[in-house]
Structure formats: C-alpha cells, structure tokens
Write a protein that holds these residues in place. Structure first.
Motif, mmCIF file in Angstrom:
data_model
loop_
_atom_site.group_PDB
_atom_site.id
_atom_site.type_symbol
_atom_site.label_atom_id
_atom_site.label_comp_id
_atom_site.label_asym_id
_atom_site.label_seq_id
_atom_site.Cartn_x
_atom_site.Cartn_y
_atom_site.Cartn_z
ATOM 1 N N LEU A 125 7.753 -8.863 -5.133
ATOM 2 C CA LEU A 125 8.356 -8.988 -3.902
ATOM 3 C C LEU A 125 9.065 -7.664 -3.577
ATOM 4 C CD1 LEU A 125 8.935 -10.374 -1.103
ATOM 5 C CD2 LEU A 125 10.879 -11.500 -2.195
ATOM 6 N N PHE A 126 9.683 -6.954 -4.687
ATOM 7 C CA PHE A 126 10.421 -5.684 -4.869
ATOM 8 C C PHE A 126 9.481 -4.813 -4.402
ATOM 9 C CE2 PHE A 126 12.268 -1.865 -6.472
ATOM 10 C CZ PHE A 126 13.469 -1.819 -6.021
ATOM 11 N N ILE A 127 8.330 -4.698 -4.985
ATOM 12 C CA ILE A 127 7.315 -3.651 -4.968
ATOM 13 C C ILE A 127 6.897 -3.707 -3.654
ATOM 14 C CG2 ILE A 127 5.075 -2.699 -5.835
ATOM 15 C CD1 ILE A 127 5.783 -3.881 -8.715
ATOM 16 N N ARG A 128 6.680 -4.713 -3.188
ATOM 17 C CA ARG A 128 5.980 -4.987 -1.685
ATOM 18 C C ARG A 128 6.918 -4.509 -0.677
ATOM 19 N NH1 ARG A 128 4.717 -10.587 1.550
ATOM 20 N NH2 ARG A 128 4.035 -9.307 3.439
ATOM 21 N N ALA A 129 8.204 -4.805 -1.045
ATOM 22 C CA ALA A 129 9.269 -4.195 -0.009
ATOM 23 C C ALA A 129 9.137 -2.696 0.032
ATOM 24 C CB ALA A 129 10.365 -4.814 -0.177
ATOM 25 N N GLU A 130 8.992 -1.948 -1.202
ATOM 26 C CA GLU A 130 8.911 -0.188 -1.308
ATOM 27 C C GLU A 130 7.808 0.023 -0.640
ATOM 28 O OE1 GLU A 130 9.279 0.287 -5.471
ATOM 29 O OE2 GLU A 130 11.391 0.570 -5.176
ATOM 30 N N ARG A 131 6.473 -0.562 -0.854
ATOM 31 C CA ARG A 131 5.395 -0.086 -0.197
ATOM 32 C C ARG A 131 5.391 -0.523 1.045
ATOM 33 N NH1 ARG A 131 1.483 -1.978 -5.567
ATOM 34 N NH2 ARG A 131 2.227 -0.253 -6.858
ATOM 35 N N ALA A 132 5.687 -1.662 1.637
ATOM 36 C CA ALA A 132 5.801 -1.927 2.956
ATOM 37 C C ALA A 132 6.354 -0.744 3.837
ATOM 38 C CB ALA A 132 6.184 -3.100 3.394
ATOM 39 N N ALA A 133 7.587 -0.097 3.237
ATOM 40 C CA ALA A 133 8.498 0.834 3.759
ATOM 41 C C ALA A 133 7.438 2.117 4.040
ATOM 42 C CB ALA A 133 9.671 0.948 3.079
#
Length: 886
Positions: free
Chosen positions: A799-807
């Motif tokens: 979820l952390f990685i997804r948040a970074e990549r979504a940004a």
C-alpha cells in the motif's frame, strides 16, 4: 251404522286389544262434541273441561269424559240428578244420552259380527292411537313450526286453538351477551313432531282439530299399500357386514320412514358390484368400532383372519381370507413398480382386480354370503389373483437399490415414499425430513438422492437448455451417462453445481439461470415433508429454501424426547466436565431399532454457560461443530497456567500504545492479542469420533507452540504498527490541503489520540485511506489469525508503494485499480450476505486474502505474492462461493 273411518278404527282395535276404548272414542266422534261453552261462563267451562284433558291427545279427553260421567251415573239414579251433574261440568245431557245409545248400537253390531272382544285391562296409548290412525291415515301431519304442521300434499295446517297440543304465548328471547351478538337458541317445544287429526276444517284457514301425537312408523305398518317406497344410496356398510340401501317410505309427499335394508334383496347384481369394489378391492370391510354382529379387533388383518364371525355366531371359518393377503401383496408389488418406473400404459389395476372378482362371484353382497361360498368351494385359491390377471403380459421387475425406501441425510436415515399420481401434489418422490435436520440438509443432495431418477432428470435438464448451449452438448446419451456416473452434488443448489460441472467437463459457459423455472416436470423434483416432533407434517413442498423460510414463521413446539432417546442420554451424557475423565466417545450410537427406520445419535462435546458437557446430537455436522468448541475449552483448561504466563508476557504490549492509539486502547490490544494466541494454540475443529487421544494430541500440540509465542506476537504487531504509521504519514503527505483547522489539545491517555487521527481522515476523500482502514481496522487481532499477521506487513508495504507510485502516475494507478474494482465490489456484497455454512464462510475469507495478494501483484510486484493469483483464479473462487451460498 257408522262412518267407514270409524269402522276401520274398530276393526283395528280388535288386533290392538283396545276395543273397549275405541267403542267409546268412535261413538264420541260420531256425535256433536258434548262439551258446552256458554259465552257468559267461558272461564268456568274451560276450568271444568280441563279436568278431562290429556296432555298428549284430544281423543283421550273423550275417554276421560266418558269414564268420569259413567262413574257418577252409576251412583245417580234419578234423571234430574244426572242433568244437574252435566250442568255442573258443562256437558250436554242430551248428547251424553246420544253418545250412550250409539255406544250400545256399535257394541251390538260387533256382537252380531261375532268379533267383539272387549279388553279387560286398560289399553296402552300406542294401541289406542294406532287404532285411531288406521281410520284417519290421510289426516297425518308433521311439524313445520310453532302451531303449524304440514299435511298430505304439503298442505299447511294450523292447529285448532282448543287442542291440548296447541302452544300458547310467545317464548321470551334470551338477550345477547354485551359487546357482541350471540345466536338465540331455538325455544324448546312440547309439541309432537307427528300428529293425527280427527277432522280437518277449512274456515279462515285450514285447521286440524281433535289431535294426538303419533309415531310415524305406525303409518307404514298400518297402511303400506298407500305409501310410496323408494331405495336410495346403495353402499357397503362394514358395521352391518353387507351392502345396504336407504329405504324411504312417503305418504302423499310426507316422509314417514327411513331405514337401512339389505340391497342384495332388491338388486342382487348391483349389490354384488358394490360389495366387490368396496369390501374386496378397497378392503374396507372391518368397522372401526365394535358392533353387535361383528367382533372387531384393533388390527384390521387380525380382525379379518381371527375375529370375523357369521351372522349365526359360528366359529371363525377355516378359510382365513388368505386371498386378501395374497392379492394385497400382488397389488403392492405392482404399485411399487408403477410409482418408480412410472409406466403410463398399465391401466387401472383396481378395475382389473374388480373384473377378476366379478368373474368368480355372483349374488354375493354380504360377509355371511362370502363365508358360505368360501366354506362350500372346493378350490381354496380360486380368489387369489396373479400378476398376469392384473397387468397382463407386462414385466414388473425393477432395480430396488435404485429406488431406496430410506436415504441418509446428515448421517440420519430418513424415509422416502413414491407416488404415481400425475397432476396431484404428492406425485413423485417424497422425502420425510425431520425438523431437526431441515436447516442443515443439502438441497442438491435431496434432489440427487434417488439413483433411479438421475438419468431421466439429467436428460430433461439438458433438453431444457437454450438451443445455443444445447447444441454444444449433443449428442445427449453419452453425456447423460457420464454426468450420472461422475456428478456428485453436495451444496444447496443442484442447478448451480451442475452448471459448474458442465463448464469444467465440457467447456460450455453455463449458469444456473440458463434453465427455465419449469425445466423439470413435477415428478422429477423431490418433494419434502417436514416432520415435527409430534410426528405430524408441519410443512411440505418442492423447494427446500422456501420451506426453511416458512418454518421460521411457524412456531414449532419441541416434543418430549422419546423414551429410547432418554435412556441413551442417561447412559452417555455427562455435565460439568473440566478434564478428560470419561471413556472415548463413539462416532455414532444406535438409539432404537424398532419398527420403521433406526434412530441414530452422535455423541460429542458441548460448551454452554461456562461448562463442558458430553451430549447426544441429532446429526454428525452439529456434533462436529459443537465438539470443536467443547474440545477447545477442555484444552484451554488443560493449559490454563501456561495461558496465565502468556497473559503476563503480553503486558509488554503497553509500549505499543502510541502507534496503536488511532485504533484503540492498550487494554483492548492486550485483550485481543490473548484471544489471537488462543486461536493459534487451541484446536479449531474436531473430528468424529472425539477421543482422549485427540484431546491429548491437541494439548501436546498447544504446548509445543507455547515457547516464545508472546514475544513473536509482540514483534509482529510492532512491525505492523510501524508500517502502518509510515503508510498513514505517506497518505497524509499526499492529501490535498483542507480547511479543517485543529486546535492544540492535551490528552491523558494515548487512546484519545484516535479522535485526533480519525477526525481529519473522515473529512478527506482518499481511497487509499479507506484501503488502510479496511486492512487494519480496530481490534484487527480478532479478525486476522496469528499465521496471517506476518503478511499484513507485506500488504502495508504494498500500500505504501502504491501511494508513492500513484502520486507519480495517477492514470496508471486508476488503470490497475479498475482491474481490482469488480473483486472488491463482489467482496463487499458477500460481506452483507448471510453465510449458511462454515465452508462458505471459509471460502469468503480465502477470497478476501486473495484480493490482498492480487493488490500486491498489481501495485508492488517486487514484494512477490505468497500464492499464485490472477483474475481467473479470483473468478473461480468467486464462482465457488456463489455455489456454496446459492
């Protein structure tokens, strides 16, 4: 020198021994009424005449006048004294003299005929009035209402007010109950139902005068030649042991007699047909209650063979009606064959049996006549029918194992019955399901329970498919054979499982909704009768789910346990157990093996109100489910000291108060952590039979896991909470500015921080924040098992990685999220659905974690998934869940 009607009375009186009374009455009727009623002395005259009246008959009043006058006249010698006596009693002296002279003339006339026989004793009421009725047979009437009678030719007759039978005054009506209308009962009456009138006079209306009550049966006895006799409703009477008919005698339209007579004396041929159909074919010849002509036993067959006696009271005949037993067995064999193979070309078996008897019996319409025939006939088996007599040259063999009389539902045998009744509600297969197992029975298994119907059922279902699908499954015969051989449904929907089987086996895309509602004819759909504790049917139908809904609305009174169950419970059940202090429990015991199906019970453990008990259960599923809870509690008691040390070690979780504060308090964390470890240490299920070895193995297994367990959990929870903080900080950094301004606050406890953390999250629409809340809700240690906890760290990292990549690339994130949405929506829908089985709940739980693994594969491939996952695999799991819950 008298009216013919009076002459007929006198002639009848000779037979009735009432000539003395009839000479008086007949001569009195021939003259004018001797009673006088002066207008100025009406009340005095009525009082004087009342001494002569009789409450039932006006004719007897004349007899009373005669007796009273002549008793006095014997004492009064002078004419003046006799006149004075008549004046005092308001009687006409001249008419009394005329009456006396006519009496003498009639007496002399009878003497000349040589038939006079005066009775010495007083004649009875019946003898007098039968004699009167003989001359007045056309003057009878039956009561219609108060003071109104119906005479010959249905003419209405009003009673003369001077008659003793006339009712005066209107009966008072009883008031109805307050607050409601109650029917007013009919007033009681003393009027006779049938009367005879001395004369019928027409003035303002038709009046009947000089009346007396009579028995209507006297009419037919005295004048059968003027009565019309008809016979109605010929029928077989088990009580009388013969064919009877209702004989109705009417006189000028008035029904005067109705009785039962032997119909064989009236129409021997038709009576024989009725006897054959009712007594022999239907075997309805043993009455339910004891009668004078037949001694009746409680058991019908015993009555036929042992208790039936002839009209003369003879001993039971040597022939014990063996032909009935033989013919019943032949018919049952034919009916069993017909109800199972459902042959439509057999014809009416009852008609064939009737024709068989009709060829051998003639002028037989009673049991006595049949007994005589059996006694005199030399061939003992001449009334025993064969299969050929009833079905011709057709073979009635079938595979009995394909049509069982009982099937096992949850391990308990339940009865199965078959009926060949096209168009009737009970046509086809009926499964008698006890109420105790109706909610756990598999609807698919009930539909598949009779092997002999499977092939026809599958063939009908394949033919009912839409043409586009049906074409891909042709030819049908080899497919039907394969499906019957390999298909084994077990869930709650036969069509859902069959659709999945056809899809997997033949690659045909198919759903349960592709079949129409009437895909199967009624006789191929299993009918279920739900049997309550009192052995009565409480519900019946062909849709088990509908029956379950109905039963929720029907109050079922629990029946008292049968004595056999009580004895078994007394032998096996124990209460308040704290350790394994009893023998191993068998997998199943037989409670009773009496007539009918055997009754089984499954011993197991039960945990109720803090106590562990050994109980008997109705089904193995319930026994297994309850035993898992009871066994878990026994193991917990066995390692109670060790659990106390673990609880002490978990106090170290207090250092995780700040990171856990957004989710709850430290006390809550310690409480849920202990329950989480119990779920890891204690057995989650039990196998039948429950034995001491299984208990000891569970205790040893728990103790093997104990060392270092609490620190492992603390470390894992610490890692989860740290990773959660990182995700929450990352999501906060990615959130847009908000107008919410938080004022500085001070707290006494870390748990109060949750109000600070949750308040802004609710005001900001961030889908990843919802993902975080769903993955790690408050009290998450209750819903996530100990084995699954380490995976939460990986899911949070994803979820952390997804948040970074979504940004960095929102479009790419939305594209991958679109692949995920159908499955998350399906999971959301499933969480709102009530799961009826443990298997279904486990499948949904597995589906939930597969979605988390799918998120890892979509948004953080470098973290790798714990199991292979793909949209296809998720679809398969979803399909499996829908089958389980359907």
């Amino acid at each position: 020198p008298i009216d013919p009607t009076l002459g007929r009375m006198l002639l009848q009186s000779q037979r009735e021994h009432a000539t003395r009374e009839l000479l008086i009455i007949a001569s009195g009727l021939s003259i004018q009424d001797p009673r006088e009623r002066p207008l100025d002395q009406k009340d005095a005259a009525a009082a004087a005449h009342k001494h002569f009246s009789d409450p039932k008959s006006d004719f007897l009043a004349l007899l009373n006048i005669w007796n009273a006058v002549h008793d006095e006249w014997e004492k009064l010698r002078g004419q003046s004294q006799r006149r004075k006596f008549c004046r005092q009693h308001f009687l006409s002296y001249l008419r009394m003299r005329e009456w006396q002279d006519l009496y003498a003339q009639l007496h002399d006339s009878l003497e000349e005929l040589g038939t006079v026989r005066l009775n010495e004793s007083n004649a009875a009421y019946e003898a007098i009035h039968r004699s009167i009725l003989a001359g007045l047979i056309g003057h009878v009437a039956t009561r219609e209402e108060r003071n109104v009678y119906k005479g010959a030719g249905n003419r209405p007759l009003a009673l003369f007010p001077g008659s003793v039978i006339y009712e005066r005054g209107v009966p008072a009506k009883k008031p109805g109950a307050r607050g409601g209308k109650t029917p007013v009962p009919k007033p009681k009456t003393n009027q006779q139902q049938w009367i005879v009138a001395g004369e019928i006079v027409e003035t303002s209306q038709l009046f009947a005068r000089t009346l007396a009550g009579i028995d209507p049966q006297w009419i037919f006895q005295l004048a059968p030649h003027v009565c019309k006799v008809t016979h109605r409703n010929p029928h077989w009477s088990p009580e009388a042991g013969r064919v009877l008919a209702e004989e109705v005698a009417t006189l000028h339209g008035l029904e005067v007699q109705r009785r039962k007579v032997a119909y064989g004396n009236i129409n021997a041929k038709e009576a024989t047909e009725i006897f054959i159909r009712a007594a022999l074919v239907e075997e309805n010849w043993v009455p339910t209650q004891t009668t004078g002509r037949m001694r009746v036993a409680e058991n019908a067959r015993e009555a036929i063979q042992n208790e039936l006696v002839t009209d003369q009271g003879e001993s039971p005949l040597p022939a014990t009606y063996r032909f009935l037993e033989h013919n019943r067995a032949v018919r049952e064999k034919i009916e069993n064959w017909q109800t199972r193979v459902r042959r439509y070309d057999l014809g009416d078996v009852d008609q064939r049996l009737f024709e068989f008897y009709a060829r051998r019996l003639e002028n037989i319409s009673s049991i006595h006549e049949l007994n005589r025939l059996l006694r005199d006939h030399t061939e003992a088996d001449f009334l025993c029918a064969t299969e050929a007599d009833l079905v011709g040259d057709k073979s009635i063999l079938y595979d009995e194992s394909a049509f069982p009389d009982a099937i096992h539902v949850n391990g308990q045998p339940v009865g199965v019955s078959y009926a060949y009744a096209p168009g009737e509600e009970h046509d086809g297969v009926t499964i008698k399901l006890p109420f105790t197992v109706v909610h756990t029975a598999s609807a698919a298994w009930l539909e598949w329970a009779v092997p002999g119907l499977r092939e026809e059922k599958i063939a009908e279902l394949l033919r009912a498919l839409p043409k586009s699908i049906r074409r891909e499954l042709m030819p049908f015969p080899p497919k039907v054979t394969e499906i019957v051989r390999d298909f084994r449904p077990s869930s709650h929907s036969l069509l859902s499982e069959l659709a999945r089987f056809l899809t997997q086996r033949y690659g045909v895309e198919l759903k349960a909704s592709d079949w129409p509602a009437d895909a199967l004819p009624m006789h191929l759909r299993s009918r279920v009768e739900v049997i309550g504790g009192n052995e009565k049917i409480v519900a019946a139908g062909r849709d088990l789910n509908v029956l379950r809904d109905q039963l929720q609305q029907v109050p079922i009174v629990p029946a008292k346990e049968p004595q056999a169950w009580q004895r078994a419970a007394q032998q096996w059940e124990r209460f308040g157990i704290t350790t394994w202090s009893f023998a191993d429990l068998p997998e199943r015991i037989t409670v009773s093996e009496g007539p009918g199906l055997p009754l089984y019970a499954w011993p197991g453990l039960e945990f109720v109100e803090g106590n562990v008990n050994v109980r008997l259960f109705r089904t193995p599923e319930v026994s297994r489910e309850q035993s898992a809870i009871g066994l878990r509690r026994l193991v917990e008691l066995a390692i109670q000291k060790d659990l106390g040390w673990i609880e002490k070690d978990l106090r170290a979780l207090s250092k995780l108060g700040p990171p856990y504060a957004p989710l709850g308090s430290v006390e809550e964390l310690q409480e849920t952590a202990l329950e989480n470890l119990k779920g890891y240490l204690l057995p989650g299920e039990a196998t039948l039979p429950v034995t001491q070895q299984q208990f000891e193995r569970a205790v040893a297994h728990a103790r093997e896991r104990l060392p270092g367990l609490a620190p492992r959990l603390i470390d894992t929870v610490s890692a989860i909470l740290q990773q959660r903080q990182q995700v929450a900080q990352r999501l906060s950094a990615a959130m847009p500015a908000t107008a919410v301004t938080l004022k500085p606050k001070s707290f006494n406890d870390f748990s109060q921080l949750s109000t600070l953390v949750r308040a802004p999250a609710a005001a900001i629409s961030n889908p990843l924040a919802a993902e975080l809340a769903s993955l790690l809700p408050p009290r998450f240690l209750e819903s996530v098992t100990f084995e699954r906890l380490p995976h939460l760290v990986r899911y949070l990292k994803a979820l952390f990685i997804r948040a970074e990549r979504a940004a960095l690339n929102p479009a790419k994130d939305r594209e991958r999220a679109d692949q995920l949405t159908p499955f998350t929506q399906a999971l959301k829908q499933l969480t709102l659905t009530k799961m009826g089985s443990v298997e279904a709940r486990q499948a949904v739980e597995e589906f939930r974690w597969l979605i988390e693994e799918f998120k890892v594969s979509l948004f953080a491939q470098e973290l790798r998934t714990a199991v292979p996952v793909s949209p296809n695999r998720l679809d398969e799991q979803l399909c499996r869940i829908r089958i389980l819950v359907s």
